[in-house]
Design a protein around this motif. Structure first.
Motif, PDB file in Angstrom:
ATOM      1  N   LYS A 201       5.823  -6.226 -29.583  1.00 48.37           N
ATOM      2  CA  LYS A 201       6.381  -5.181 -28.742  1.00 48.37           C
ATOM      3  C   LYS A 201       5.220  -4.363 -28.192  1.00 48.37           C
ATOM      4  O   LYS A 201       4.062  -4.576 -28.554  1.00 48.37           O
ATOM      5  CB  LYS A 201       7.359  -4.300 -29.506  1.00 48.37           C
ATOM      6  N   ALA A 202       5.526  -3.402 -27.311  1.00 47.34           N
ATOM      7  CA  ALA A 202       4.467  -2.592 -26.715  1.00 47.34           C
ATOM      8  C   ALA A 202       3.925  -1.612 -27.746  1.00 47.34           C
ATOM      9  O   ALA A 202       4.474  -1.436 -28.834  1.00 47.34           O
ATOM     10  CB  ALA A 202       4.989  -1.855 -25.489  1.00 47.34           C
ATOM     11  N   ASP A 203       2.842  -0.953 -27.409  1.00 46.99           N
ATOM     12  CA  ASP A 203       2.216  -0.005 -28.332  1.00 46.99           C
ATOM     13  C   ASP A 203       3.119   1.201 -28.587  1.00 46.99           C
ATOM     14  O   ASP A 203       3.941   1.580 -27.748  1.00 46.99           O
ATOM     15  CB  ASP A 203       0.883   0.479 -27.779  1.00 46.99           C
ATOM     16  N   GLY A 204       2.931   1.837 -29.729  1.00 50.84           N
ATOM     17  CA  GLY A 204       3.671   3.054 -30.048  1.00 50.84           C
ATOM     18  C   GLY A 204       5.155   2.792 -30.196  1.00 50.84           C
ATOM     19  O   GLY A 204       5.593   1.800 -30.765  1.00 50.84           O
ATOM     20  N   ASN A 205       5.957   3.692 -29.670  1.00 50.82           N
ATOM     21  CA  ASN A 205       7.405   3.580 -29.775  1.00 50.82           C
ATOM     22  C   ASN A 205       8.046   2.893 -28.580  1.00 50.82           C
ATOM     23  O   ASN A 205       9.269   2.797 -28.499  1.00 50.82           O
ATOM     24  CB  ASN A 205       8.023   4.980 -29.930  1.00 50.82           C
ATOM     25  N   LYS A 206       7.236   2.448 -27.631  1.00 49.92           N
ATOM     26  CA  LYS A 206       7.788   1.769 -26.464  1.00 49.92           C
ATOM     27  C   LYS A 206       8.347   0.414 -26.881  1.00 49.92           C
ATOM     28  O   LYS A 206       7.777  -0.295 -27.694  1.00 49.92           O
ATOM     29  CB  LYS A 206       6.713   1.591 -25.399  1.00 49.92           C
ATOM     30  N   ARG A 207       9.461   0.042 -26.289  1.00 50.23           N
ATOM     31  CA  ARG A 207      10.143  -1.175 -26.679  1.00 50.23           C
ATOM     32  C   ARG A 207       9.881  -2.300 -25.694  1.00 50.23           C
ATOM     33  O   ARG A 207       9.850  -2.090 -24.493  1.00 50.23           O
ATOM     34  CB  ARG A 207      11.657  -0.928 -26.758  1.00 50.23           C
ATOM     35  N   ALA A 208       9.702  -3.504 -26.234  1.00 50.33           N
ATOM     36  CA  ALA A 208       9.557  -4.665 -25.364  1.00 50.33           C
ATOM     37  C   ALA A 208      10.923  -5.136 -24.863  1.00 50.33           C
ATOM     38  O   ALA A 208      11.032  -5.700 -23.783  1.00 50.33           O
ATOM     39  CB  ALA A 208       8.855  -5.799 -26.111  1.00 50.33           C
ATOM     40  N   VAL A 209      11.955  -4.917 -25.649  1.00 48.80           N
ATOM     41  CA  VAL A 209      13.329  -5.211 -25.251  1.00 48.80           C
ATOM     42  C   VAL A 209      14.198  -4.038 -25.640  1.00 48.80           C
ATOM     43  O   VAL A 209      13.844  -3.239 -26.497  1.00 48.80           O
ATOM     44  CB  VAL A 209      13.857  -6.504 -25.902  1.00 48.80           C
ATOM     45  N   GLU A 210      15.335  -3.927 -25.013  1.00 44.11           N
ATOM     46  CA  GLU A 210      16.242  -2.827 -25.308  1.00 44.11           C
ATOM     47  C   GLU A 210      16.803  -2.953 -26.718  1.00 44.11           C
ATOM     48  O   GLU A 210      17.028  -4.054 -27.230  1.00 44.11           O
ATOM     49  CB  GLU A 210      17.391  -2.803 -24.294  1.00 44.11           C
ATOM     50  N   SER A 211      17.011  -1.833 -27.362  1.00 44.53           N
ATOM     51  CA  SER A 211      17.574  -1.826 -28.698  1.00 44.53           C
ATOM     52  C   SER A 211      18.976  -2.433 -28.707  1.00 44.53           C
ATOM     53  O   SER A 211      19.799  -2.131 -27.839  1.00 44.53           O
ATOM     54  CB  SER A 211      17.626  -0.397 -29.238  1.00 44.53           C
ATOM     55  N   GLY A 212      19.229  -3.313 -29.671  1.00 46.48           N
ATOM     56  CA  GLY A 212      20.539  -3.939 -29.781  1.00 46.48           C
ATOM     57  C   GLY A 212      20.744  -5.126 -28.871  1.00 46.48           C
ATOM     58  O   GLY A 212      21.841  -5.657 -28.786  1.00 46.48           O
ATOM     59  N   GLN A 213      19.695  -5.600 -28.226  1.00 44.10           N
ATOM     60  CA  GLN A 213      19.823  -6.741 -27.323  1.00 44.10           C
ATOM     61  C   GLN A 213      19.844  -8.047 -28.106  1.00 44.10           C
ATOM     62  O   GLN A 213      19.115  -8.217 -29.081  1.00 44.10           O
ATOM     63  CB  GLN A 213      18.659  -6.764 -26.330  1.00 44.10           C
ATOM     64  N   SER A 214      20.692  -8.974 -27.694  1.00 42.68           N
ATOM     65  CA  SER A 214      20.784 -10.261 -28.366  1.00 42.68           C
ATOM     66  C   SER A 214      19.565 -11.114 -28.038  1.00 42.68           C
ATOM     67  O   SER A 214      19.117 -11.176 -26.899  1.00 42.68           O
ATOM     68  CB  SER A 214      22.056 -10.993 -27.933  1.00 42.68           C
ATOM     69  N   GLN A 215      19.004 -11.771 -29.067  1.00 37.91           N
ATOM     70  CA  GLN A 215      17.843 -12.632 -28.894  1.00 37.91           C
ATOM     71  C   GLN A 215      18.157 -14.023 -29.433  1.00 37.91           C
ATOM     72  O   GLN A 215      18.818 -14.162 -30.459  1.00 37.91           O
ATOM     73  CB  GLN A 215      16.624 -12.074 -29.627  1.00 37.91           C
ATOM     74  N   THR A 216      17.686 -15.030 -28.729  1.00 39.19           N
ATOM     75  CA  THR A 216      17.884 -16.411 -29.142  1.00 39.19           C
ATOM     76  C   THR A 216      16.532 -17.071 -29.332  1.00 39.19           C
ATOM     77  O   THR A 216      15.696 -17.058 -28.432  1.00 39.19           O
ATOM     78  CB  THR A 216      18.697 -17.190 -28.100  1.00 39.19           C
ATOM     79  N   TYR A 217      16.291 -17.620 -30.512  1.00 38.08           N
ATOM     80  CA  TYR A 217      15.030 -18.291 -30.775  1.00 38.08           C
ATOM     81  C   TYR A 217      15.209 -19.295 -31.903  1.00 38.08           C
ATOM     82  O   TYR A 217      16.194 -19.274 -32.641  1.00 38.08           O
ATOM     83  CB  TYR A 217      13.925 -17.282 -31.127  1.00 38.08           C
ATOM     84  N   ASP A 218      14.217 -20.180 -32.034  1.00 39.10           N
ATOM     85  CA  ASP A 218      14.205 -21.188 -33.080  1.00 39.10           C
ATOM     86  C   ASP A 218      13.360 -20.641 -34.222  1.00 39.10           C
ATOM     87  O   ASP A 218      12.136 -20.643 -34.165  1.00 39.10           O
ATOM     88  CB  ASP A 218      13.600 -22.485 -32.521  1.00 39.10           C
ATOM     89  N   ASP A 219      14.005 -20.168 -35.271  1.00 38.66           N
ATOM     90  CA  ASP A 219      13.279 -19.441 -36.308  1.00 38.66           C
ATOM     91  C   ASP A 219      12.482 -20.315 -37.259  1.00 38.66           C
ATOM     92  O   ASP A 219      11.617 -19.825 -37.982  1.00 38.66           O
ATOM     93  CB  ASP A 219      14.233 -18.546 -37.102  1.00 38.66           C
ATOM     94  N   ASP A 220      12.748 -21.639 -37.285  1.00 37.42           N
ATOM     95  CA  ASP A 220      12.008 -22.508 -38.208  1.00 37.42           C
ATOM     96  C   ASP A 220      11.479 -23.769 -37.533  1.00 37.42           C
ATOM     97  O   ASP A 220      11.139 -24.744 -38.218  1.00 37.42           O
ATOM     98  CB  ASP A 220      12.879 -22.884 -39.405  1.00 37.42           C
ATOM     99  N   CYS A 221      11.415 -23.769 -36.202  1.00 33.64           N
ATOM    100  CA  CYS A 221      10.868 -24.897 -35.431  1.00 33.64           C
ATOM    101  C   CYS A 221      11.659 -26.179 -35.659  1.00 33.64           C
ATOM    102  O   CYS A 221      11.108 -27.285 -35.570  1.00 33.64           O
ATOM    103  CB  CYS A 221       9.400 -25.123 -35.748  1.00 33.64           C
ATOM    104  N   SER A 222      12.941 -26.058 -35.962  1.00 32.42           N
ATOM    105  CA  SER A 222      13.770 -27.237 -36.206  1.00 32.42           C
ATOM    106  C   SER A 222      14.573 -27.643 -34.977  1.00 32.42           C
ATOM    107  O   SER A 222      15.402 -28.530 -35.048  1.00 32.42           O
ATOM    108  CB  SER A 222      14.732 -26.958 -37.361  1.00 32.42           C
TER     109      SER A 222
END
Length: 250
Positions: A201-222
């Motif tokens: 995320k960005a430095d300090g308290n700045k957010r890279a994405v909005e709070s509570g936003q849904s994220q989709t990713y492959d957490d174990d490379c499977s």
């Protein structure tokens, strides 16, 4: 002879001194508010785009660093320093020095529901913390603060920040599948697959994405993605890397 000064009619003087009417003032205020709203929206969107791009750049940089770090360590695992001396004049059939690594090249532990650990050893001059060591043993793990750290020579050092988890699997001689540490014979491991879940995320308290936003990713490379809702402002990305143990090959 004095010239006469023209005198304007009272009605015309009053007309010249008139200001904006209430309706005109209200219209001007509404237009100004609309302009401010548009400019503010554009600014916030641009700021959010910049923060997301900055976080993505940081993820890519951390991924490159982790790939280089583990690649160098794993390829060196099991390396033994061999000194070749001239033939002995008294014994031409003297046995040559051993080229087998005297320590444990690779070992690891599987942590159910958490991050695995990986230990690599080889003949060298320095460990992962830069300390002098003739046969360093470098243990890599992820701590509770989301940092990849190395334990060597009784000391602990942070190698990389913003690492949520590390999953390690191994392939042994004669097999094609990668299995966890609890299911393999480490003496026969020929390659290692590592999956790191990185965040940024960005430095300090700045957010890279909005709070509570849904994220989709492959957490174990499977290749099986998960969709979760996070409120910490981080973006996440899983990176997978596979390395061959050159010194463990037959």
């Amino acid at each position: 002879m004095k010239s006469a000064i023209p005198i304007q009619p009272a009605a015309e003087t009053i007309r010249l001194e008139q200001g904006f009417s209430l309706v005109e003032l209200m219209v001007a205020l509404v237009i100004g508010l609309i302009v401010l709203l548009v400019v503010g929206t554009l600014f916030m969107n641009s700021r959010q785009t910049y923060l997301a791009q900055d976080a993505n750049s940081r993820l890519q940089e951390n991924a490159r660093y982790a790939t280089e770090l583990f690649g160098r360590q794993i390829r060196s695992a099991g390396y033994t320093a061999t000194s070749f001396s001239p033939l002995s004049a008294t014994d031409l059939f003297a046995k040559p020095p051993s080229t087998k690594f005297s320590g444990t090249a690779i070992s690891g532990t599987e942590v159910s529901g958490g991050s695995d650990t990986l230990t690599l050893s080889f003949d060298g001059s320095k460990d992962c913390l830069g300390q002098a060591a003739t046969q360093p043993s470098n243990l890599f793990r992820v701590n509770a603060s989301g940092q990849l750290e190395c334990v060597a020579g009784g000391n602990v050092g942070v190698i990389l920040d913003d690492v949520e988890s590390m999953q390690v699997t191994y392939r042994v001689k004669g097999k094609t599948a990668y299995d966890p540490a609890s299911s393999v014979d480490m003496a026969n491991v020929t390659s290692v697959r590592i999956c790191l879940l990185l965040r940024a995320k960005a430095d300090g308290n700045k957010r890279a994405v909005e709070s509570g936003q849904s994220q989709t990713y492959d957490d174990d490379c499977s290749a099986a993605t998960v969709s979760v809702i996070k409120s910490d402002g981080y973006i996440r990305r899983a990176i997978g890397m596979t390395f061959v143990l050159r010194n463990q090959m037959p």
